[in-house]
Write a protein that holds these residues in place. Sequence first.
Motif, PDB file in Angstrom:
ATOM      1  N   THR A  24       0.961  -1.234  -0.196  1.00  0.00           N
ATOM      2  CA  THR A  24      -0.123   0.083  -0.039  1.00  0.00           C
ATOM      3  C   THR A  24       0.961   1.269  -0.012  1.00  0.00           C
ATOM      4  OG1 THR A  24       0.113   0.007   2.384  1.00  0.00           O
ATOM      5  CG2 THR A  24      -1.835  -0.973   1.239  1.00  0.00           C
ATOM      6  N   TYR A  25       0.386   2.410  -0.515  1.00  0.00           N
ATOM      7  CA  TYR A  25       1.040   3.677  -0.452  1.00  0.00           C
ATOM      8  C   TYR A  25      -0.002   4.798  -0.371  1.00  0.00           C
ATOM      9  CZ  TYR A  25       0.115   3.991  -5.623  1.00  0.00           C
ATOM     10  OH  TYR A  25      -0.633   4.008  -6.654  1.00  0.00           O
ATOM     11  N   THR A  26       0.268   5.928   0.105  1.00  0.00           N
ATOM     12  CA  THR A  26      -0.461   6.981  -0.203  1.00  0.00           C
ATOM     13  C   THR A  26      -0.265   7.940  -1.101  1.00  0.00           C
ATOM     14  OG1 THR A  26      -0.239   7.045   2.186  1.00  0.00           O
ATOM     15  CG2 THR A  26      -1.180   8.880   1.335  1.00  0.00           C
ATOM     16  N   ALA A  27      -1.346   8.381  -1.790  1.00  0.00           N
ATOM     17  CA  ALA A  27      -1.178   9.138  -3.148  1.00  0.00           C
ATOM     18  C   ALA A  27      -2.360  10.056  -3.091  1.00  0.00           C
ATOM     19  CB  ALA A  27      -1.714   8.366  -4.334  1.00  0.00           C
ATOM     20  N   ASN A  28      -2.024  11.288  -3.691  1.00  0.00           N
ATOM     21  CA  ASN A  28      -2.703  12.503  -3.638  1.00  0.00           C
ATOM     22  C   ASN A  28      -3.834  12.399  -4.696  1.00  0.00           C
ATOM     23  OD1 ASN A  28      -0.229  13.339  -2.183  1.00  0.00           O
ATOM     24  ND2 ASN A  28      -1.817  14.911  -1.533  1.00  0.00           N
ATOM     25  N   TYR A  73      -7.927  14.176  -6.101  1.00  0.00           N
ATOM     26  CA  TYR A  73      -8.433  15.602  -6.449  1.00  0.00           C
ATOM     27  C   TYR A  73      -9.967  15.242  -6.619  1.00  0.00           C
ATOM     28  CZ  TYR A  73      -3.692  15.936  -7.735  1.00  0.00           C
ATOM     29  OH  TYR A  73      -2.364  15.810  -7.762  1.00  0.00           O
ATOM     30  N   GLU A 125     -13.722  16.515  -8.034  1.00  0.00           N
ATOM     31  CA  GLU A 125     -13.959  17.062  -9.691  1.00  0.00           C
ATOM     32  C   GLU A 125     -14.555  18.291  -9.120  1.00  0.00           C
ATOM     33  OE1 GLU A 125     -13.055  15.997 -12.773  1.00  0.00           O
ATOM     34  OE2 GLU A 125     -11.915  14.663 -11.774  1.00  0.00           O
ATOM     35  N   ASP A 126     -15.139  18.388  -7.998  1.00  0.00           N
ATOM     36  CA  ASP A 126     -16.083  19.898  -7.839  1.00  0.00           C
ATOM     37  C   ASP A 126     -14.925  21.003  -7.704  1.00  0.00           C
ATOM     38  OD1 ASP A 126     -18.259  18.494  -7.685  1.00  0.00           O
ATOM     39  OD2 ASP A 126     -18.026  18.261  -5.402  1.00  0.00           O
ATOM     40  N   ASN A 127     -14.063  20.949  -6.793  1.00  0.00           N
ATOM     41  CA  ASN A 127     -12.989  22.126  -7.004  1.00  0.00           C
ATOM     42  C   ASN A 127     -11.493  21.837  -6.857  1.00  0.00           C
ATOM     43  OD1 ASN A 127     -13.101  25.037  -6.873  1.00  0.00           O
ATOM     44  ND2 ASN A 127     -12.552  25.074  -4.647  1.00  0.00           N
ATOM     45  N   PHE A 128     -11.372  20.704  -7.312  1.00  0.00           N
ATOM     46  CA  PHE A 128      -9.747  19.817  -7.182  1.00  0.00           C
ATOM     47  C   PHE A 128      -9.374  20.013  -5.843  1.00  0.00           C
ATOM     48  CE2 PHE A 128      -9.836  21.382 -11.727  1.00  0.00           C
ATOM     49  CZ  PHE A 128     -10.293  20.393 -12.407  1.00  0.00           C
ATOM     50  N   GLU A 129     -10.092  19.867  -4.883  1.00  0.00           N
ATOM     51  CA  GLU A 129      -9.759  19.807  -3.403  1.00  0.00           C
ATOM     52  C   GLU A 129      -8.644  18.340  -3.426  1.00  0.00           C
ATOM     53  OE1 GLU A 129      -9.691  22.127  -1.370  1.00  0.00           O
ATOM     54  OE2 GLU A 129     -11.223  23.348  -2.333  1.00  0.00           O
ATOM     55  N   THR A 130      -7.588  18.519  -2.728  1.00  0.00           N
ATOM     56  CA  THR A 130      -6.727  17.396  -2.532  1.00  0.00           C
ATOM     57  C   THR A 130      -7.080  16.426  -1.456  1.00  0.00           C
ATOM     58  OG1 THR A 130      -5.008  18.444  -1.513  1.00  0.00           O
ATOM     59  CG2 THR A 130      -4.768  18.110  -3.955  1.00  0.00           C
ATOM     60  N   GLU A 163      -5.707  12.742   0.684  1.00  0.00           N
ATOM     61  CA  GLU A 163      -4.725  11.547   0.652  1.00  0.00           C
ATOM     62  C   GLU A 163      -5.490  10.261   0.468  1.00  0.00           C
ATOM     63  OE1 GLU A 163      -1.901  11.993   3.546  1.00  0.00           O
ATOM     64  OE2 GLU A 163      -0.861  13.521   2.751  1.00  0.00           O
ATOM     65  N   LYS A 173      -0.168  -1.289  -5.033  1.00  0.00           N
ATOM     66  CA  LYS A 173       0.648  -1.684  -5.987  1.00  0.00           C
ATOM     67  C   LYS A 173       1.516  -2.979  -5.730  1.00  0.00           C
ATOM     68  CE  LYS A 173       4.834   0.575  -6.035  1.00  0.00           C
ATOM     69  NZ  LYS A 173       5.928   1.351  -6.144  1.00  0.00           N
TER      70      LYS A 173
END
Lengths: 683, 225
Positions: free
Chosen positions: A487-491, A493, A495-500, A502, A507
């Motif tokens: 497992t890993y942490t990805a950022n 977003y 679709e509403d306001n591209f708020e990020t 985690e 993989k």
Amino acid sequence: MNYTIKCAAASILLSVATIQTEAQDLARRIPSNALAVVTVKGEQLTQLMSVEEFNRTFMGVALIDKLSNKNKGGMNSLDQFGLDPNATYYYYNQSNDSVTYNCLLAPVKSAAQIDEVYKLHGKKFEQNGELRSHYSKDSTGITLWNEKMVLFVLATGNSKYFSRPEVRERLGLLAPDFSAPSYADAVADSSVVVTDVDTVAYGAPADAADIVVVEADSAPQIVIDQPKPKKSAVKSKTKYKKKKSIKKRSGKKPKKKAVVVVPEEDYAVDSTMVATDSGYDNYTPDSSLYKHDDKIKNALAGKWAYAMATASFSKQPDSSILDNKDFVKSVDNKAEMTVWISGAEDLMNTYVPQSIFKGVNFLKGYGSANAKLYLEDKSIRLSTALTVSNEMATVFNKLNKRKLNKKFLNYINEDKMIGYMAYAMDSKAYLEEYPKLVSKMYGIVLNDEINMATDLFSLLLDEEAVSKVLKGDAIFVFNGLSQKEVTYTANEYDEDNFETKEVTKTKQETLPDFLFMTSSEDTRLFDKLITYGIKKNVVIGHEKYFELKMPKSPMTVFFAIKDGIIFFGSDAAEMEQIVNNRYTAKISSIHKKIIGGNNYASYFSAKKLAGKIPVDALASKEKMDKTNKTLSELGDIYLKSLPAKGNTFAGEVSMEIPANQKNALKYIMSLLENLDTKKADQQ
Amino acid sequence: MHYKKFLFILMPAILCCFSSCFQVIEEINVTSNGSGTVTLTVNLSSSKAKVASIMLLDSINGYKVPTKQKIQQEMDEVVVYLKNSPGIGNVTKRVDFVNYIATVSFSFQNISNINNINQRVLKKLKVNAVSNSSYTYNTTSNIFQRNYAHTTQAVLQYNKLKPEVKNVFKEATYTSIYRFDRPVVSMSNPLAKTSKTKRAVMLNTGILGLINGKTNISNKIILSK
């Protein structure tokens, strides 16, 4: 009839003997004190690949193109350049405290053809009788040839020699010498190599414009265009009684004015052109001073090279390398190439300034060494040997007493094994001998400190007890590659306001499958460590085996102790089979012999690895296909030490060649051609 | 921002064994008076196992591996520098050594305040960067502009790297997000896209394209009045 056959046989034998003698004659030109000699057997190579075949290879085409200056001379075969491809070629190195010579020596088939090559490249050479000579641009390299042989000599002056105050003064060196003048120890053994001035019988070549060799009765001097140091009153008062040019320069005016006076015995420069010692401090590093010094040094090196090369032509050395028993012993006519080094310690002292190691002698006790390359029908083999002093041999023999634990073989399965690395050394002997070896290495510079440290080392360690915990033998078996989900942490977003935010993703990670084994007679310490690990939650106990927790690593390591063997592995199922006596071993007699019979052995099968690399690990299927193709074309590689013979310790590296290749040389050529094609494609 | 340079110059040791990708994210929130906030994130999590193993080493492939303490110290210095920069406030940082994610956030009074910051921050980190990017926001015309020009310095620096380190950049991504308090009317960069609310613009691209100059991240964003 019988008489005719006998005559024919005698003729053939005579011819062979003549060829041998000629080849030996050339080796006779190599002085007995050569530090290193490389022998290349052309005949062996042409048996594996004919000259015609070589001409058609990419390397042959490039070489012919280069030598014939883009085919201006119309040559189309390697045997049209004056050298005999079937002959034996030599490289040798000779050094003393002031100069190092790197020399190439080969028999000549046609001097006229060599002349033609020089002419094609617009290189001028001098001819005096049968002997031709050509100087390199800076005059430190000289090539001499006649109808029998060609010799290239490159002379390099040793920086330590040029740092000596008396040498600097005598030669008129001006640039500041920042290397510490630790010359005192070298003064005693200093000698200029040219003592045999009467051998300088050949003319200096026309394009060696910046050096003229002349004789001098006394006060030999070097006069070179002087730079004009700022405000430094540098006067030149060099004199010589008699100056005689050995050879006129075929009417060509020298490009630079530089006259080197050949010394009869020594340099006794009455020189006021050199600033006084106290003046050195006032010099700023001016490149013109360095250029000035380089000219002098190069001129001197050129003169040495010239004298050395001409001496080789005029007479055979009193004692040649063929009088050196160790060299003669190292020669194997079956080897395509042999490298022989007279002494590892000597070679290091020549090329590595002692100031770097500050008196520490890492190669003390190491003597001659050799490496032989065999290109065979089925394999490429490189055998090496090193002779050591009696003292070192005793140490190595003690270390090599231990052989690999034969029980290890019960846990190797050749069907899945891709490679291994095994090593056996007597840990008790090592712990006992290590302080002595360190003391020998550092003894000169840190005698008291090292003695105390080694005594303390011996005092603190119970060698006997340690050797029971780890006996000194081990094997690492590489069983392939596997994939594990991590497992890993990805950022991501929205679709509403591209708020990020985690998010946790997964993989596949490619990990090695392995099994490591080492022998132990006393496992109490490991038992305590396991108990402690369980208490601290870094070890998980399974039935009869354990798991080591590694929080940041995707790899899980399992371990167990059984029958005096400590096992570490990546496969839990395998570990379970081992501890429950259910492991199915499979190992051929070849590997049994290699692993069991040597102190060091390793093996790698690239073919077995082909197809086992996950696509993810190589980014694309195309890349993986290429990698698999390359791996499947490579043969099995073996590396092993051989049993010691007296004071000589030997080893061998070999690689089997694919079945579709006729011999090792053709295989190497095809590999090089592939590499060249790939490189061209990339460009 | 020049975070890409920060990465491939400052941390080649960390990067040199990756075969996986990493992310660089630049978020800028701009209000109608020209003030706003910046958040910079570098995410190495997809290669965390390799980073963890490299961190155990002193150096790799000739590159010095920074210790946790060294990374913390450098980050602290950046924070101090930012706090002392004119128009910059509310500086925070977060370094996650489990997932290997580093974040720096701060607010600015005017977008022009951040123009020289990157270069200075990089200088602080002993990285010789070339300024090739600037931001403007015209409060009257409501036009936000990101001006970017590729510099050959990036290629030169990249070419100096060892092949194994170069591979790292093949899969690495750079994302810029600009958020506004009013809807976007138009924008000039076709690579960018707007959010459902039309108040944010995102541009996601590979870092290699930025290094070799094939990708242009300049953008002129016109906001409604």
